[in-house]
Design an enzyme around this catalytic site. Structure first.
Site, PDB file in Angstrom:
ATOM      1  N   SER A  47       3.108  35.081  -1.447  1.00 25.79           N
ATOM      2  CA  SER A  47       3.797  33.783  -1.479  1.00 25.79           C
ATOM      3  C   SER A  47       3.788  33.115  -0.105  1.00 25.79           C
ATOM      4  CB  SER A  47       5.251  33.969  -1.918  1.00 25.79           C
ATOM      5  OG  SER A  47       5.303  34.497  -3.221  1.00 25.79           O
ATOM      6  N   GLU A 120      -5.350  18.645  -6.731  1.00 26.09           N
ATOM      7  CA  GLU A 120      -6.340  19.689  -6.435  1.00 26.09           C
ATOM      8  C   GLU A 120      -7.326  19.741  -7.593  1.00 26.09           C
ATOM      9  OE1 GLU A 120      -4.993  23.348  -4.095  1.00 26.09           O
ATOM     10  OE2 GLU A 120      -3.142  22.675  -4.992  1.00 26.09           O
ATOM     11  N   HIS A 238     -11.640  32.675  -4.886  1.00 23.57           N
ATOM     12  CA  HIS A 238     -11.530  31.332  -4.308  1.00 23.57           C
ATOM     13  C   HIS A 238     -12.845  31.003  -3.616  1.00 23.57           C
ATOM     14  CE1 HIS A 238     -10.087  27.829  -2.195  1.00 23.57           C
ATOM     15  NE2 HIS A 238      -8.961  27.901  -2.890  1.00 23.57           N
ATOM     16  N   ARG A 285     -12.620  26.160  -9.912  1.00 21.04           N
ATOM     17  CA  ARG A 285     -12.875  27.183  -8.887  1.00 21.04           C
ATOM     18  C   ARG A 285     -14.023  28.117  -9.234  1.00 21.04           C
ATOM     19  NH1 ARG A 285      -6.833  28.797  -6.820  1.00 21.04           N
ATOM     20  NH2 ARG A 285      -6.611  26.827  -5.745  1.00 21.04           N
ATOM     21  N   HIS A 346      -8.872  36.194  -4.849  1.00 19.84           N
ATOM     22  CA  HIS A 346      -7.738  35.343  -4.489  1.00 19.84           C
ATOM     23  C   HIS A 346      -6.521  35.507  -5.399  1.00 19.84           C
ATOM     24  CE1 HIS A 346      -5.759  31.877  -2.792  1.00 19.84           C
ATOM     25  NE2 HIS A 346      -5.755  31.227  -3.937  1.00 19.84           N
ATOM     26  N   ARG A 381      -7.000  30.310 -13.598  1.00 22.38           N
ATOM     27  CA  ARG A 381      -5.763  29.604 -13.232  1.00 22.38           C
ATOM     28  C   ARG A 381      -6.068  28.225 -12.686  1.00 22.38           C
ATOM     29  NH1 ARG A 381      -2.546  29.724  -7.861  1.00 22.38           N
ATOM     30  NH2 ARG A 381      -4.616  30.204  -7.093  1.00 22.38           N
TER      31      ARG A 381
HETATM   32  C1  LIG Z   1      -3.839  32.329   0.769  1.00 23.44           C
HETATM   33  C2  LIG Z   1      -3.187  32.012  -0.538  1.00 23.44           C
HETATM   34  C3  LIG Z   1      -2.941  30.696  -0.896  1.00 23.44           C
HETATM   35  C4  LIG Z   1      -2.329  30.399  -2.124  1.00 23.44           C
HETATM   36  N1  LIG Z   1      -2.032  29.101  -2.412  1.00 23.44           N
HETATM   37  C5  LIG Z   1      -1.333  28.826  -3.544  1.00 23.44           C
HETATM   38  C6  LIG Z   1      -0.882  27.506  -3.823  1.00 23.44           C
HETATM   39  O1  LIG Z   1      -1.092  26.583  -3.037  1.00 23.44           O
HETATM   40  N2  LIG Z   1      -0.197  27.291  -4.974  1.00 23.44           N
HETATM   41  C7  LIG Z   1       0.076  28.286  -5.874  1.00 23.44           C
HETATM   42  O2  LIG Z   1       0.694  28.018  -6.915  1.00 23.44           O
HETATM   43  N3  LIG Z   1      -0.330  29.542  -5.618  1.00 23.44           N
HETATM   44  C8  LIG Z   1      -1.013  29.844  -4.493  1.00 23.44           C
HETATM   45  N4  LIG Z   1      -1.392  31.126  -4.230  1.00 23.44           N
HETATM   46  C9  LIG Z   1      -0.996  32.177  -5.169  1.00 23.44           C
HETATM   47  C10 LIG Z   1       0.495  32.460  -5.011  1.00 23.44           C
HETATM   48  O3  LIG Z   1       0.815  32.478  -3.640  1.00 23.44           O
HETATM   49  C11 LIG Z   1       0.884  33.790  -5.616  1.00 23.44           C
HETATM   50  O4  LIG Z   1       0.367  33.920  -6.911  1.00 23.44           O
HETATM   51  C12 LIG Z   1       2.406  33.900  -5.708  1.00 23.44           C
HETATM   52  O5  LIG Z   1       2.986  33.557  -4.482  1.00 23.44           O
HETATM   53  C13 LIG Z   1       2.791  35.305  -6.118  1.00 23.44           C
HETATM   54  O6  LIG Z   1       4.160  35.449  -5.940  1.00 23.44           O
HETATM   55  P1  LIG Z   1       4.891  36.780  -6.421  1.00 23.44           P
HETATM   56  O7  LIG Z   1       6.311  36.605  -6.075  1.00 23.44           O
HETATM   57  O8  LIG Z   1       4.527  37.074  -7.814  1.00 23.44           O
HETATM   58  O9  LIG Z   1       4.213  37.934  -5.544  1.00 23.44           O
HETATM   59  P2  LIG Z   1       4.064  38.058  -3.961  1.00 23.44           P
HETATM   60  O10 LIG Z   1       4.415  36.830  -3.271  1.00 23.44           O
HETATM   61  O11 LIG Z   1       2.723  38.627  -3.709  1.00 23.44           O
HETATM   62  O12 LIG Z   1       5.146  39.150  -3.596  1.00 23.44           O
HETATM   63  C14 LIG Z   1       4.997  40.494  -3.977  1.00 23.44           C
HETATM   64  C15 LIG Z   1       6.078  41.312  -3.318  1.00 23.44           C
HETATM   65  O13 LIG Z   1       6.073  42.632  -3.853  1.00 23.44           O
HETATM   66  C16 LIG Z   1       6.144  43.586  -2.805  1.00 23.44           C
HETATM   67  N5  LIG Z   1       5.564  44.839  -3.301  1.00 23.44           N
HETATM   68  C17 LIG Z   1       4.305  45.093  -3.696  1.00 23.44           C
HETATM   69  N6  LIG Z   1       4.190  46.362  -4.118  1.00 23.44           N
HETATM   70  C18 LIG Z   1       5.417  46.930  -3.994  1.00 23.44           C
HETATM   71  C19 LIG Z   1       5.944  48.216  -4.247  1.00 23.44           C
HETATM   72  N7  LIG Z   1       5.202  49.227  -4.719  1.00 23.44           N
HETATM   73  N8  LIG Z   1       7.252  48.449  -3.997  1.00 23.44           N
HETATM   74  C20 LIG Z   1       8.038  47.469  -3.490  1.00 23.44           C
HETATM   75  N9  LIG Z   1       7.585  46.221  -3.227  1.00 23.44           N
HETATM   76  C21 LIG Z   1       6.295  45.964  -3.479  1.00 23.44           C
HETATM   77  C22 LIG Z   1       5.398  42.921  -1.677  1.00 23.44           C
HETATM   78  O14 LIG Z   1       5.700  43.512  -0.440  1.00 23.44           O
HETATM   79  C23 LIG Z   1       5.900  41.483  -1.824  1.00 23.44           C
HETATM   80  O15 LIG Z   1       7.161  41.348  -1.227  1.00 23.44           O
HETATM   81  C24 LIG Z   1      -2.006  31.448  -3.024  1.00 23.44           C
HETATM   82  C25 LIG Z   1      -2.267  32.768  -2.672  1.00 23.44           C
HETATM   83  C26 LIG Z   1      -2.836  33.061  -1.438  1.00 23.44           C
HETATM   84  C27 LIG Z   1      -3.099  34.494  -1.071  1.00 23.44           C
END
Ligand SMILES: Cc1cc2nc3c(=O)[nH]c(=O)nc-3n(C[C@H](O)[C@H](O)[C@H](O)COP(=O)(O)OP(=O)(O)OC[C@H]3O[C@@H](n4cnc5c(N)ncnc54)[C@H](O)[C@@H]3O)c2cc1C
Length: 536
Positions: A47, A120, A238, A285, A346, A381
């Protein structure tokens, strides 16, 4: 082993996990309290690195409507998006954005103090909110962290991994085992609600935009506990990650740069997208990724370039401060130099099969965000739909948990006792160096044989190679350290991606089979649990 009790445990502190935790703490009666377990520091997540933005269909944005957004999402999903899920999530977007603003998220506004919407690839209108220019993820994540830190009575375990789920013999999850790798300490935690918000799987690939936490842990844990997983063949690559320096984790050059008119060119400055798609640089993409990959193969080069020199330096820096800063570290001035780019793993469309409220096939186990597969993204996506999905699934999960009994939790069960006892066994010792080698071998296998262009021969070779790695690894439960747990999970995820990719004998969305280059007439999602034969 220490044994504790909570009403709810959120595993992961990205946008999905933090937003769910804040809402649970504010709105739900939690007699035994709330715990957040996170693998690294609270803020570290996929995130944090999100750039482009978050989709929001706002009534004041007269050009947009939920119908249009649903249509764009379904088109990107290449026949596998669940239309009802897309409708639900689109309709909730304005509500969750308002809540995020109330929590403290500041989306960018124009000179009249109106929200700015950008566009986008594959969106038919401007509907993407952003924050801090191109630092949307960081701004949202940071606001959620700050809000949470101002709250009392939320326990947070950093540098702690969820390593095992405690599912009883009646298919109800009763808690989890955690491992603090700093202190080398295990803990058995009883909880009637365990929420997996562990994000994606980018680290399985040699080149990725994802940070090192993205090893698919939550999906692997849930699958091993018997949860149904879905759409595991769909990995989004990506097209434009920065291609200089350490090519492991590559920072992203957001699609929004192409949205501002930047062109893909070869080293002589010739554009090439017209050979591949009439939508040119703003084609979906997967199309742009394959076009770049093809160009790189044809010209035997490691990257192509993005020509953004038409944007003057001040404007570039203001609109894309993160990208500008990163490029300057490598002595690239985007207003004067071409930016070297190449495709990179990505985003993961697959994951733990859930409804929009995060419920899984196991009672007491929930999944939200990138670790979950609601059916919104289908085979591909649409840009900026994932943060929206994180927020809406967290929101709905809390609505669901409001009506659950989060008080009682009887952990006494033979199956659970067996799991806990296995963690009391002697440690398996594996040399750290072996794990590091295995890690690189696995990433190479996935990139070369299960990557952007797939075929049966390569997939079968990958299957064999992963099986060999698995027997070399040899651990089935307790490991010695964080990287061993991650390796164990990555092997599970690799096996699943390969199995699903072999089963899909067609090309659809992000899954391209050169031996089956066309789409099948019948579009169906595949799903699997440990106890069933793979279902189409
Ligand atoms: C460079 C980049 C740019 C992006 N740009 C966009 C954008 O502009 N718009 C958009 O909609 N999406 C975008 N995305 C995708 C989006 O960021 C992610 O899909 C989204 O933020 C995922 O959020 P989440 O809360 O599901 O997981 P994450 O944000 O990945 O959080 C996962 C959490 O789980 C924790 N974790 C993992 N394994 C364990 C474990 N075994 N035990 C305890 N904790 C654990 C990690 O430490 C982390 O805190 C982008 C992604 C990237 C990499």
């Amino acid at each position: 082993m220490k044994q504790t009790k909570y009403s709810a445990v959120v595993v992961g502190s990205g946008i999905a996990g933090l937003y769910a935790a804040i809402k649970l703490h504010k709105e739900v009666n939690l007699p035994n309290g709330l715990l957040i377990v996170t693998k690294s520091q609270l803020i570290e997540s996929n995130s944090k690195y999100a750039q482009g933005g978050m989709v929001c269909v706002m009534p004041e944005n007269k050009l947009d409507s939920c119908e249009l957004h649903i249509e764009d999402t379904i088109k990107a999903g290449a026949g596998l998006t669940d239309a009802k899920v897309a409708e639900f999530i689109s309709q909730k977007s304005a509500e969750v954005v308002k809540e995020l603003q109330n929590i403290g998220v500041e989306f960018d506004k124009d000179e009249n103090n109106e929200l700015r919407f950008t566009k986008e690839a594959a969106h038919s209108v401007n509907r993407i909110l952003h924050a801090g220019g191109d630092a949307t993820g960081f701004c949202i994540e940071n606001a959620l962290v700050e809000y949470l830190m101002s709250q009392k009575n939320v326990r947070i375990y950093e540098e702690t991994l969820a390593v095992e789920l405690l599912k009883d013999s009646k298919n109800t999850n009763r808690g989890l085992i955690t491992y603090n790798y700093r202190e080398n300490e295990y803990e058995v935690i009883e909880a009637p609600a365990v929420i997996i918000a562990t994000g994606g799987i980018g680290q399985l690939y040699k080149h990725t935009t994802n940070p090192d936490i993205t090893t698919g842990d939550g999906i692997a844990l849930a699958y091993r506990a018997g949860a149904v997983v879905k759409d595991m063949e769909f990995v989004q690559f990506h097209p434009t990650a920065f291609a200089l320096g350490d090519n492991g984790v590559m920072f992203l050059i957001s699609e929004a740069v192409r949205g501002e008119g930047a062109k893909l060119v070869d080293k002589k400055g010739n554009t090439f997208m017209k050979k591949y798609d009439k939508r040119l640089e703003l084609a979906p993409r997967d199309v742009v990724t394959r076009a770049i990959f093809h160009e790189m193969q044809e010209t035997n080069t490691k990257n192509v370039y993005l020509n953004a020199t038409h944007i003057n330096e001040l404007k570039f820096e203001k609109r894309f401060p993160t990208i500008y800063g990163n490029c300057r570290k490598y002595n690239i001035n985007p207003s004067e130099n071409y930016i070297p780019v190449s495709p990179s793993a990505h985003y993961f469309m697959g994951g733990i099969k859930t409804k929009v409220d995060g419920t899984t096939s196991i009672k007491g186990l929930y999944a939200i965000g990138e670790a979950a597969c609601t059916g919104l993204h289908g085979a591909n996506r649409l840009a900026s739909n994932s943060i929206l999905e994180c927020a809406v699934t967290a929101y709905e999960l809390v609505n669901h948990l409001r009506n659950e009994n989060l008080n009682d939790n009887y952990i006494q069960d033979e199956q659970i006792t067996k799991i806990i006892n296995s963690y009391k066994d002697e440690l398996f010792i594996n040399e750290q160096e072996d794990i590091s080698n295995m890690f690189h071998t696995l990433k190479d296998i996935m990139w070369n044989k299960v990557g952007i262009i797939r075929n049966e021969k390569n997939l079968l070779e990958a299957k064999q190679a992963v099986e060999e790695l698995k027997s070399q690894f040899g651990v089935t439960y307790k490991c010695t350290d964080r990287s061993s747990y991650e390796m164990r999970n990555m092997l599970t995820i690799a096996e699943l991606i390969i199995e699903f990719a072999l089963k899909r004998k067609e090309s659809r969305g992000a899954h391209f089979r050169e031996d089956f280059p066309k789409k099948d007439l019948i579009a169906e999602s595949h799903q699997l649990s440990r106890n069933t034969i793979m279902k189409g």
